[in-house]
Design a protein around this motif. Structure first.
Motif, PDB file in Angstrom:
ATOM      1  N   TYR A 135      32.987  46.239   5.835  1.00  0.00           N
ATOM      2  CA  TYR A 135      34.177  45.963   6.652  1.00  0.00           C
ATOM      3  C   TYR A 135      35.448  46.096   5.818  1.00  0.00           C
ATOM      4  N   GLY A 136      35.448  45.534   4.610  1.00  0.00           N
ATOM      5  CA  GLY A 136      36.604  45.658   3.723  1.00  0.00           C
ATOM      6  C   GLY A 136      36.881  47.098   3.345  1.00  0.00           C
ATOM      7  N   ALA A 137      35.815  47.866   3.062  1.00  0.00           N
ATOM      8  CA  ALA A 137      35.973  49.286   2.718  1.00  0.00           C
ATOM      9  C   ALA A 137      36.537  50.072   3.894  1.00  0.00           C
ATOM     10  N   VAL A 138      36.062  49.759   5.094  1.00  0.00           N
ATOM     11  CA  VAL A 138      36.570  50.454   6.291  1.00  0.00           C
ATOM     12  C   VAL A 138      38.042  50.124   6.511  1.00  0.00           C
ATOM     13  N   LEU A 139      38.434  48.871   6.308  1.00  0.00           N
ATOM     14  CA  LEU A 139      39.852  48.508   6.452  1.00  0.00           C
ATOM     15  C   LEU A 139      40.708  49.249   5.433  1.00  0.00           C
ATOM     16  N   TRP A 140      40.235  49.376   4.192  1.00  0.00           N
ATOM     17  CA  TRP A 140      40.972  50.109   3.161  1.00  0.00           C
ATOM     18  C   TRP A 140      41.123  51.576   3.563  1.00  0.00           C
ATOM     19  N   ILE A 141      40.049  52.176   4.034  1.00  0.00           N
ATOM     20  CA  ILE A 141      40.086  53.579   4.471  1.00  0.00           C
ATOM     21  C   ILE A 141      41.045  53.745   5.642  1.00  0.00           C
ATOM     22  N   LEU A 142      40.999  52.818   6.596  1.00  0.00           N
ATOM     23  CA  LEU A 142      41.933  52.878   7.727  1.00  0.00           C
ATOM     24  C   LEU A 142      43.378  52.833   7.255  1.00  0.00           C
ATOM     25  N   LEU A 143      43.666  51.922   6.320  1.00  0.00           N
ATOM     26  CA  LEU A 143      45.043  51.785   5.838  1.00  0.00           C
ATOM     27  C   LEU A 143      45.513  53.031   5.100  1.00  0.00           C
ATOM     28  N   PHE A 144      44.715  53.537   4.190  1.00  0.00           N
ATOM     29  CA  PHE A 144      45.179  54.623   3.338  1.00  0.00           C
ATOM     30  C   PHE A 144      44.977  56.020   3.922  1.00  0.00           C
ATOM     31  N   PHE A 145      44.170  56.161   4.954  1.00  0.00           N
ATOM     32  CA  PHE A 145      43.950  57.485   5.531  1.00  0.00           C
ATOM     33  C   PHE A 145      44.455  57.614   6.961  1.00  0.00           C
ATOM     34  N   ILE A 146      44.423  56.554   7.729  1.00  0.00           N
ATOM     35  CA  ILE A 146      44.796  56.636   9.141  1.00  0.00           C
ATOM     36  C   ILE A 146      46.199  56.082   9.383  1.00  0.00           C
ATOM     37  N   ILE A 147      46.463  54.879   8.906  1.00  0.00           N
ATOM     38  CA  ILE A 147      47.724  54.186   9.196  1.00  0.00           C
ATOM     39  C   ILE A 147      48.809  54.527   8.175  1.00  0.00           C
ATOM     40  N   LYS A 148      48.470  55.167   7.095  1.00  0.00           N
ATOM     41  CA  LYS A 148      49.402  55.480   6.004  1.00  0.00           C
ATOM     42  C   LYS A 148      50.729  56.080   6.469  1.00  0.00           C
ATOM     43  N   PRO A 149      50.768  57.006   7.419  1.00  0.00           N
ATOM     44  CA  PRO A 149      52.072  57.580   7.812  1.00  0.00           C
ATOM     45  C   PRO A 149      53.082  56.567   8.349  1.00  0.00           C
ATOM     46  N   VAL A 150      52.617  55.437   8.823  1.00  0.00           N
ATOM     47  CA  VAL A 150      53.522  54.417   9.358  1.00  0.00           C
ATOM     48  C   VAL A 150      54.271  53.705   8.236  1.00  0.00           C
ATOM     49  N   PHE A 151      53.675  53.643   7.056  1.00  0.00           N
ATOM     50  CA  PHE A 151      54.246  52.891   5.943  1.00  0.00           C
ATOM     51  C   PHE A 151      54.677  53.812   4.815  1.00  0.00           C
ATOM     52  N   SER A 152      55.971  54.062   4.732  1.00  0.00           N
ATOM     53  CA  SER A 152      56.487  54.938   3.684  1.00  0.00           C
ATOM     54  C   SER A 152      56.413  54.277   2.306  1.00  0.00           C
ATOM     55  N   GLY A 153      56.340  52.957   2.255  1.00  0.00           N
ATOM     56  CA  GLY A 153      56.260  52.239   0.983  1.00  0.00           C
ATOM     57  C   GLY A 153      54.864  52.230   0.384  1.00  0.00           C
ATOM     58  N   LEU A 154      53.903  52.747   1.102  1.00  0.00           N
ATOM     59  CA  LEU A 154      52.520  52.792   0.632  1.00  0.00           C
ATOM     60  C   LEU A 154      52.283  54.118  -0.085  1.00  0.00           C
ATOM     61  N   PRO A 155      51.713  54.096  -1.290  1.00  0.00           N
ATOM     62  CA  PRO A 155      51.512  55.348  -2.028  1.00  0.00           C
ATOM     63  C   PRO A 155      50.464  56.243  -1.361  1.00  0.00           C
ATOM     64  N   SER A 156      50.603  57.535  -1.573  1.00  0.00           N
ATOM     65  CA  SER A 156      49.628  58.487  -1.033  1.00  0.00           C
ATOM     66  C   SER A 156      48.371  58.450  -1.887  1.00  0.00           C
ATOM     67  N   MET A 157      47.329  59.111  -1.437  1.00  0.00           N
ATOM     68  CA  MET A 157      46.069  59.132  -2.176  1.00  0.00           C
ATOM     69  C   MET A 157      46.234  59.788  -3.550  1.00  0.00           C
ATOM     70  N   GLU A 158      47.130  60.764  -3.649  1.00  0.00           N
ATOM     71  CA  GLU A 158      47.371  61.402  -4.947  1.00  0.00           C
ATOM     72  C   GLU A 158      47.971  60.414  -5.946  1.00  0.00           C
ATOM     73  N   GLN A 159      48.743  59.459  -5.446  1.00  0.00           N
ATOM     74  CA  GLN A 159      49.376  58.462  -6.307  1.00  0.00           C
ATOM     75  C   GLN A 159      48.453  57.281  -6.606  1.00  0.00           C
ATOM     76  N   LEU A 160      47.376  57.169  -5.859  1.00  0.00           N
ATOM     77  CA  LEU A 160      46.430  56.072  -6.059  1.00  0.00           C
ATOM     78  C   LEU A 160      45.421  56.440  -7.147  1.00  0.00           C
ATOM     79  N   LYS A 161      45.854  56.395  -8.350  1.00  0.00           N
ATOM     80  CA  LYS A 161      44.983  56.743  -9.468  1.00  0.00           C
ATOM     81  C   LYS A 161      44.705  55.505 -10.298  1.00  0.00           C
ATOM     82  N   GLY A 162      43.571  55.491 -10.946  1.00  0.00           N
ATOM     83  CA  GLY A 162      43.244  54.439 -11.905  1.00  0.00           C
ATOM     84  C   GLY A 162      43.274  53.048 -11.327  1.00  0.00           C
ATOM     85  N   ASN A 163      44.015  52.186 -12.012  1.00  0.00           N
ATOM     86  CA  ASN A 163      44.036  50.767 -11.660  1.00  0.00           C
ATOM     87  C   ASN A 163      44.494  50.501 -10.236  1.00  0.00           C
ATOM     88  N   THR A 164      45.472  51.240  -9.773  1.00  0.00           N
ATOM     89  CA  THR A 164      46.015  50.985  -8.434  1.00  0.00           C
ATOM     90  C   THR A 164      44.961  51.184  -7.356  1.00  0.00           C
TER      91      THR A 164
END
Length: 166
Positions: A100-129
């Motif tokens: 459930y937690g993994a699905v919520l993360w995927i929803l946020l970063f792949f589906i809902i991401k365009p709504v939030f400009s302050g959220l980094p893209s997948m290319e920016q999500l490297k390493g620790n982040t």
């Protein structure tokens, strides 16, 4: 007969209230942990992205922005907890919460991401982040899942009549 239905309705409403309380505190706890993780540079973005996506106001970076962020995430978490209750409450293992937690993360970063400009893209999500944000979502899912499933199982135990052998 009417009192039996009334008792069931009250128990059902009580269980929904418990789910909302679990969601509320889960949202506050895990978004606060996200803010702390950002403060200690484990993540390059803060949960405050929910506010900074639509406003660049200076107050967002202060204590008021933190409080409002926590409240927004607690409200969203109550909705997520209700969804978990509706779909997955019968699962007794942690794997349901992890998924459930993994699905919520995927929803946020792949589906809902365009709504939030302050959220980094997948290319920016490297390493620790990326790892830290994913782990926070996994732990959030386990918290919500374990708490709701435990409450549901306890309720089921109370409703099962005792079989007494003589």
């Amino acid at each position: 007969m009417s009192s039996e239905w009334q008792k069931r309705d009250e128990e059902s409403a009580s269980q929904i209230v418990n789910v909302l309380i679990i969601g509320f505190w889960g949202g506050i706890l895990w978004s606060f942990i996200g803010i702390v993780a950002c403060f200690f540079n484990f993540m390059k973005f803060s949960p405050k992205f929910i506010l900074t996506s639509w406003s660049g106001a200076h107050w967002i970076e202060g204590w008021l922005g933190t409080v409002i962020t926590l409240l927004i995430f607690s409200i969203l978490s109550m909705a997520a907890a209700l969804l978990y209750y509706a779909l997955l409450k019968k699962f007794q293992n942690m794997m349901a919460g992890i998924i459930y937690g993994a699905v919520l993360w995927i929803l946020l970063f792949f589906i809902i991401k365009p709504v939030f400009s302050g959220l980094p893209s997948m290319e920016q999500l490297k390493g620790n982040t990326g790892i830290t944000s994913f782990c926070i979502f996994i732990l959030y899912g386990v918290f919500i899942g374990s708490s709701i499933s435990y409450e549901y199982q306890e309720k089921q135990k109370k409703n099962v009549p005792d079989i007494k052998t003589t």
